[in-house]
Design an enzyme around this catalytic site. Sequence first.
Site, PDB file in Angstrom:
ATOM      1  N   SER A 251     -19.261  18.610 -26.164  1.00 25.11           N
ATOM      2  CA  SER A 251     -20.480  18.327 -25.582  1.00 25.11           C
ATOM      3  C   SER A 251     -21.318  19.453 -25.651  1.00 25.11           C
ATOM      4  O   SER A 251     -22.543  19.445 -25.240  1.00 25.11           O
ATOM      5  CB  SER A 251     -20.248  17.840 -24.337  1.00 25.11           C
ATOM      6  OG  SER A 251     -20.224  16.353 -24.184  1.00 25.11           O
TER       7      SER A 251
ATOM      8  N   LYS B  72     -24.852  19.223 -27.144  1.00 26.83           N
ATOM      9  CA  LYS B  72     -25.961  18.750 -26.409  1.00 26.83           C
ATOM     10  C   LYS B  72     -26.911  20.074 -26.169  1.00 26.83           C
ATOM     11  O   LYS B  72     -28.103  19.878 -25.662  1.00 26.83           O
ATOM     12  CB  LYS B  72     -25.787  18.296 -25.090  1.00 26.83           C
ATOM     13  CG  LYS B  72     -24.885  16.842 -25.128  1.00 26.83           C
ATOM     14  CD  LYS B  72     -24.747  16.232 -24.075  1.00 26.83           C
ATOM     15  CE  LYS B  72     -23.799  14.856 -24.299  1.00 26.83           C
ATOM     16  NZ  LYS B  72     -22.257  15.063 -23.884  1.00 26.83           N
TER      17      LYS B  72
ATOM     18  N   SER C  10     -23.391  15.536 -18.560  1.00 27.92           N
ATOM     19  CA  SER C  10     -23.308  15.520 -19.829  1.00 27.92           C
ATOM     20  C   SER C  10     -23.179  14.145 -20.373  1.00 27.92           C
ATOM     21  O   SER C  10     -22.473  13.756 -21.243  1.00 27.92           O
ATOM     22  CB  SER C  10     -21.964  16.350 -20.192  1.00 27.92           C
ATOM     23  OG  SER C  10     -21.941  16.722 -21.737  1.00 27.92           O
TER      24      SER C  10
END
Length: 329
Positions: free
Chosen positions: A15, A18, A75
């Site tokens: 993640s 991101k 997230s």
Amino acid sequence: MLYQKNPNELKAPASMTKIMTLIIIMEELKENRLNLDEIVTTSEHAASMGGSQIYLEKNEQMSVEDLLKSVAIVSANDGAVALAEKIAGTETVFVKMMNDKAKELGLSNTVFKNVTGLPDDGHYSTTMDMALMGRHLLINYPEITEYINTYEDYIRNNEFWLVNTNKLIRNENIDGIKTGWTEEAGYCLTASMFNDKIRVIGSLMGNSSSKIRNNEMLTLLNYGVANYKVIQEISKDTVVRSETDFYHSPKIINYKIKRDVNFILRKNENIDSVEYEIKLNHVLDDVIGELYVYLDGNLTDKIELYSTEKIEKNNFLQFFKNILLQFVN
């Protein structure tokens, strides 16, 4: 780079992907192509995301700001895809925007296949590239800290609780920036520590537990803050050269730097020799050149130059007039 170990090793970023997703979102907000109050309708594709999520349902509507919170704080994969589709129409087009931005930033060891960081063949990055992405996000969109530093918040009319995946932000001197975990990637984190004199950014990939990841990140960040200092040589917007130019108006052109000239040194070190070189591109645009900065003979920085006034090319009569005035004066 203050400390490094395998900084260019290709790994799954999970993640931490991101960070780039947030860069594109914040850019769209800054350019007013997106606003926080807009309502996003969830597609079937966005609602189908697994992993970390806020359990969006198909056709559920949510504001851009609440989706941004969900991405920055917990997230949320479904929130990230919903925003990507709002901005670009499809996740595929948004991913192209991410890869184009990576190339623009000189991130040669990063390829994105999705906006979430969920496992995907050929989706990879490095700790070096992730640190540079984090740096770009904090420098260009400092307002993102309002979200990545929020430990808990609510969406859906205060019915859905968001708790940050990065427990280190309970330290008031640490910024997010982004956690990550998949079975393939292990525990990952890019974070920043700051005081009134210095900010350092650390990036870790492939740790075996969140506890080890957090302890190693604290060690990295504390090392940087404790052992290094920032010396400001020239402040942002300082005029670094004024010169006469007969070909353009105004006749006297002042060149300013777009950001500070800073040097990072160990706390017991001092600057011996600093030299500057100005290179102009003669393009009548926002950026008209660069200031090259050399420390002890080594190029350490290139900073964009701009003019304090709008520069326009002179016609022949104006050029001739400037020449005559030079002799009269």
